[in-house]
Design a protein around this motif. Structure first.
Motif, mmCIF file in Angstrom:
data_model
loop_
_atom_site.group_PDB
_atom_site.id
_atom_site.type_symbol
_atom_site.label_atom_id
_atom_site.label_comp_id
_atom_site.label_asym_id
_atom_site.label_seq_id
_atom_site.Cartn_x
_atom_site.Cartn_y
_atom_site.Cartn_z
ATOM 1 N N LYS A 43 -1.190 28.156 -3.691
ATOM 2 C CA LYS A 43 -1.573 28.230 -2.278
ATOM 3 C C LYS A 43 -3.061 27.950 -2.160
ATOM 4 C CE LYS A 43 -0.582 29.385 2.094
ATOM 5 N NZ LYS A 43 0.394 28.635 2.900
ATOM 6 N N GLY A 44 -3.418 27.051 -1.283
ATOM 7 C CA GLY A 44 -4.833 26.731 -1.107
ATOM 8 C C GLY A 44 -5.415 26.111 -2.352
ATOM 9 N N VAL A 45 -6.358 26.798 -2.987
ATOM 10 C CA VAL A 45 -6.956 26.309 -4.230
ATOM 11 C C VAL A 45 -6.518 27.158 -5.427
ATOM 12 C CG1 VAL A 45 -8.970 25.472 -2.966
ATOM 13 C CG2 VAL A 45 -9.075 27.719 -4.062
ATOM 14 N N THR A 46 -5.541 28.032 -5.222
ATOM 15 C CA THR A 46 -5.180 29.020 -6.239
ATOM 16 C C THR A 46 -3.783 28.772 -6.800
ATOM 17 O OG1 THR A 46 -6.557 30.678 -5.136
ATOM 18 C CG2 THR A 46 -4.936 31.485 -6.714
ATOM 19 N N LEU A 47 -3.692 28.719 -8.126
ATOM 20 C CA LEU A 47 -2.423 28.636 -8.844
ATOM 21 C C LEU A 47 -2.015 30.033 -9.284
ATOM 22 C CD1 LEU A 47 -3.441 25.749 -11.297
ATOM 23 C CD2 LEU A 47 -2.228 25.469 -9.124
ATOM 24 N N THR A 48 -0.719 30.257 -9.429
ATOM 25 C CA THR A 48 -0.220 31.508 -10.003
ATOM 26 C C THR A 48 0.704 31.164 -11.155
ATOM 27 O OG1 THR A 48 -0.319 32.591 -7.842
ATOM 28 C CG2 THR A 48 0.968 33.683 -9.556
ATOM 29 N N ASP A 49 0.497 31.807 -12.320
ATOM 30 C CA ASP A 49 1.349 31.503 -13.468
ATOM 31 C C ASP A 49 2.475 32.538 -13.579
ATOM 32 O OD1 ASP A 49 0.324 33.789 -14.733
ATOM 33 O OD2 ASP A 49 -0.901 32.661 -16.163
ATOM 34 N N SER A 50 3.325 32.343 -14.579
ATOM 35 C CA SER A 50 4.519 33.172 -14.735
ATOM 36 C C SER A 50 4.200 34.611 -15.107
ATOM 37 C CB SER A 50 5.433 32.561 -15.802
ATOM 38 O OG SER A 50 4.720 32.369 -17.014
ATOM 39 N N CYS A 64 -5.918 15.337 -7.311
ATOM 40 C CA CYS A 64 -5.100 14.784 -6.235
ATOM 41 C C CYS A 64 -4.786 15.705 -5.066
ATOM 42 C CB CYS A 64 -3.787 14.242 -6.810
ATOM 43 S SG CYS A 64 -2.812 15.425 -7.756
ATOM 44 N N VAL A 65 -4.809 17.031 -5.240
ATOM 45 C CA VAL A 65 -4.326 17.917 -4.175
ATOM 46 C C VAL A 65 -5.453 18.135 -3.159
ATOM 47 C CG1 VAL A 65 -3.107 20.069 -3.668
ATOM 48 C CG2 VAL A 65 -2.821 18.990 -5.894
ATOM 49 N N ASN A 66 -5.770 17.074 -2.427
ATOM 50 C CA ASN A 66 -6.941 17.093 -1.553
ATOM 51 C C ASN A 66 -6.824 18.111 -0.425
ATOM 52 O OD1 ASN A 66 -7.764 15.040 -3.209
ATOM 53 N ND2 ASN A 66 -8.138 13.560 -1.601
ATOM 54 N N VAL A 67 -5.630 18.263 0.162
ATOM 55 C CA VAL A 67 -5.482 19.188 1.289
ATOM 56 C C VAL A 67 -5.102 20.599 0.824
ATOM 57 C CG1 VAL A 67 -4.869 17.357 2.910
ATOM 58 C CG2 VAL A 67 -3.044 18.617 1.717
ATOM 59 N N GLY A 68 -5.099 20.831 -0.488
ATOM 60 C CA GLY A 68 -4.752 22.142 -1.006
ATOM 61 C C GLY A 68 -3.248 22.331 -1.118
ATOM 62 N N TYR A 69 -2.868 23.383 -1.813
ATOM 63 C CA TYR A 69 -1.456 23.676 -2.046
ATOM 64 C C TYR A 69 -0.852 24.427 -0.862
ATOM 65 C CZ TYR A 69 -2.591 22.624 -6.951
ATOM 66 O OH TYR A 69 -3.009 22.016 -8.107
#
Length: 464
Positions: A43-50, A64-69
Motif C-alpha cells: 500500500k502506498g510506498v510500503t510492502l508487507t512480507d509473509s 515502475c510503481v510510480n503512483v504507489g501500491y
C-alpha cells in the motif's frame, strides 16, 4: 476460485519457490539455501512480507510503481475491461478502444512530433522493435547499409537477445552469445569512476565526442541510430555532466543519426518532468517506454515514434509485432494510470515539492564517511561507496562486495535500496511524502552505519 492468499507458513512458501520458481538475474541455488522474502501485499510506498514486516520500497518495485501500491481505480479498470473485451489483437486490420485511446494520450503527452506509438509488452520488447524499426527505416529510404546501432557500456536496455545486445553490461554479454552483430558500444559518462583528473564538464564532452569518433570510424553510411537512457538507471543512476547531452544531440543532428531515448525508467514523471528527454534537453526520434506507463500494474511497453520515421515505415508492411501489442486490459490500466498522474498533479508535485526535499536530504548523505558522491535527479538517486573520498578510490575487494553488504543491511532495516556494484540506488514511488522520505533517509543512514562497522570489522574498508 483459486485461493492465492497467503495461507502457508513462510518456510513452506520458500520451499515451494525453491522447488519450482526460477528467478531472473539470480543465482537460484544460493537463493534456495538462503530463502526468499515473500511479499504478500502493499500500500502506498510500503510492502508487507509473509512475516508481517513492513518495508519501505525505495525502488518502486523495479523503477515502475510510480503512483504507489494499492490504487483501487487501476484494479477496477482492469476488471471492467476484462469483462468487456479481455483480449483482441491489432494485427489483421483491427483495433480496439483502449489501444486507440492510449496511443492518442501518449502522443498528447510526448514532446515534439512524437505522435505515433508501436505497442509491446515490455521495454525489452520495445527495444527489440527499435532495432528492427530503425534498420527498416533506413532500408526504406534507400540506405540498407545503415544497420549499426551505437549504445554505451554499462547501459541497460532489456534482457532479450536484441535488447540485451543494445545494453552494454559485460555480465549479460558473457552469457548466451551476445551481442548480436552490428551493435557498437562507446564509454559511459560516469565521471566518478572513469573521469580521472578531468573536470566533469571536460569529461562529459569527451564522452559525447566518442559518438562522433565511432560514427567516423564505422562510417556514416553504416550507422543507423544511437540509443541511450537520459539518465542511466540500472547502471547505477549515473547522471551525465551538463556538457554531455547537448553534444550528443549536436552529433546526431550533424550526421543524421536517429536518436533513441530509452525512457523506460525516466518516463512518466521519474525525473520531475513527463519524460527524461525534457529534463535533459533531448529531441529524440524514438522513445522507448514501459514501467511507469502502467505503474507496473499491467505489463505494457512501446516505442513512441516521430512523424518522420512513422511516415516512412507506413509506406509498406512492417513485418513485426507481438501477440500482446496494445493488449486491451494493459492499455486500459495504462490509460487510467496516466489519468491519475495527470489529474492528481503527481509529476508537478515531484518537481516542486518532493524531489527538492529528497535532493536536500539525499545529498546530505555525503557527510557519511562511507559516501563519496551523491547523484540525484527527480525521484532517482545514487550514492557511491568509497574507502577514500579524496581519491575517489574503489575498494580492494571485488566490486559489489561492499555494496551487497550495504544492501543486506538495508533489507534488515526494512528498506529496499538496491546496489549496483558499490553504488546504492533509489527510485521510490512518485507519491512518497516528506515524512516517508525522512524514514527512507533514517533507514539508509542506519544501514550505512552498520555497513561501515561490518566492513571495518572484516578488514574490507581499504582502497584498491
Amino acid at each position: 476460485m483459486t485461493d492465492l492468499t497467503n495461507h502457508l507458513p513462510t518456510a513452506e512458501l520458500q520451499a515451494l519457490d525453491a522447488a519450482h520458481h526460477m528467478h531472473p538475474f539470480t543465482a537460484n541455488g544460493e537463493l534456495a539455501q538462503k530463502g526468499v522474502r515473500v511479499i504478500t501485499r502493499a500500500k502506498g510506498v510500503t510492502l508487507t512480507d509473509s512475516e508481517g514486516h513492513e518495508i519501505l520500497d525505495a525502488m518502486a518495485g523495479l523503477w515502475c510503481v510510480n503512483v504507489g501500491y494499492g490504487r483501487e481505480e487501476l484494479a477496477d479498470v482492469a476488471a471492467r475491461q476484462m469483462r468487456e473485451l479481455p483480449y483482441y489483437n491489432t494485427f489483421f486490420q483491427t483495433t480496439h478502444v483502449p489501444a486507440i485511446a492510449l496511443a492518442a494520450k501518449i502522443a498528447e503527452l510526448a514532446p515534439g512530433d512524437l505522435n505515433n506509438v508501436f505497442f509491446a509488452g515490455s521495454g525489452s520488447e520495445a527495444n527489440d522493435t527499435n532495432i528492427r524499426m530503425v534498420r527498416h527505416y533506413w532500408a526504406m529510404k534507400g540506405k540498407p547499409t545503415k544497420s549499426i546501432l551505437i549504445s554505451r557500456k554499462n547501459a541497460y536496455h532489456g534482457s532479450s537477445v536484441g535488447s540485451g545486445s543494445l545494453g552494454g553490461m559485460s555480465g549479460m554479454h558473457a552469457q548466451g552469445g551476445l551481442p548480436i552483430p552490428d551493435i557498437h558500444h562507446i564509454n559511459q559518462p560516469n565521471w566518478w569512476a572513469e573521469g580521472g583528473d578531468a573536470t566533469p564538464e571536460d569529461f562529459g564532452l569527451a564522452c559525447a565526442q566518442e559518438l562522433e569518433q565511432a560514427i567516423l570510424e564505422l562510417g556514416e553510411d553504416r550507422v543507423a541510430a544511437f540509443i541511450a537512457e537520459p539518465i542511466q538507471g540500472a547502471g547505477g543512476v549515473i547522471v551525465p555532466p551538463a556538457t554531455y547531452w547537448p553534444e550528443i544531440q549536436r552529433i546526431c543532428d550533424k550526421y543524421e543519426i536517429l536518436l533513441i531515448a530509452d525512457e523506460v525508467i525516466c518516463g512518466f514523471g521519474r525525473t520531475g518532468a513527463w519524460f527524461g528527454s525534457e529534463t535533459m534537453g533531448i529531441r529524440p526520434d524514438i522513445m522507448t517506454i514501459a514501467k511507469g506507463l502502467s505503474s507496473g500494474y499491467a505489463p505494457i511497453g512501446g516505442s513512441i515514434v516521430s512523424d518522420e520515421v512513422a511516415s516512412v515505415i507506413a509506406q509498406g508492411e512492417f513485418n513485426h509485432g507481438y501477440t500482446y501489442s496494445g493488449h486491451p486490459v494493459a492499455a486500459a490500466v495504462a490509460l487510467e494510470n496516466l489519468r491519475i498522474l495527470e489529474e492528481e498533479k503527481i509529476v508537478e508535485r515531484v518537481k516542486t515539492v518532493t524531489a527538492p526535499y529528497l535532493k536536500e536530504k539525499w545529498e546530505a548523505l555525503v557527510a557519511h564517511p562511507l559516501v563519496g558522491e551523491a547523484n540525484i535527479i527527480g525521484m532517482m538517486g545514487s550514492i557511491t561507496l568509497t574507502p577514500n573520498k579524496s581519491t575517489r578510490a574503489a575498494f580492494a575487494a571485488e566490486a559489489g562486495t561492499v555494496g551487497y553488504i550495504c544492501r543486506e543491511r538495508c533489507f534488515a532495516n526494512n528498506l529496499v535500496m538496491r546496489h549496483v556494484g558499490d553504488r546504492m540506488i533509489i527510485s521510490p514511488p512518485l507519491v512518497i511524502t516528506e515524512a516517508e522520505i525522512d524514514t527512507l533517509i533514517a533507514r539508509a543512514t542506519t544501514s550505512l552505519d552498520e555497513c561501515l562497522a561490518q566492513i571495518e570489522a572484516e578488514g574490507l574498508n581499504v582502497s584498491a
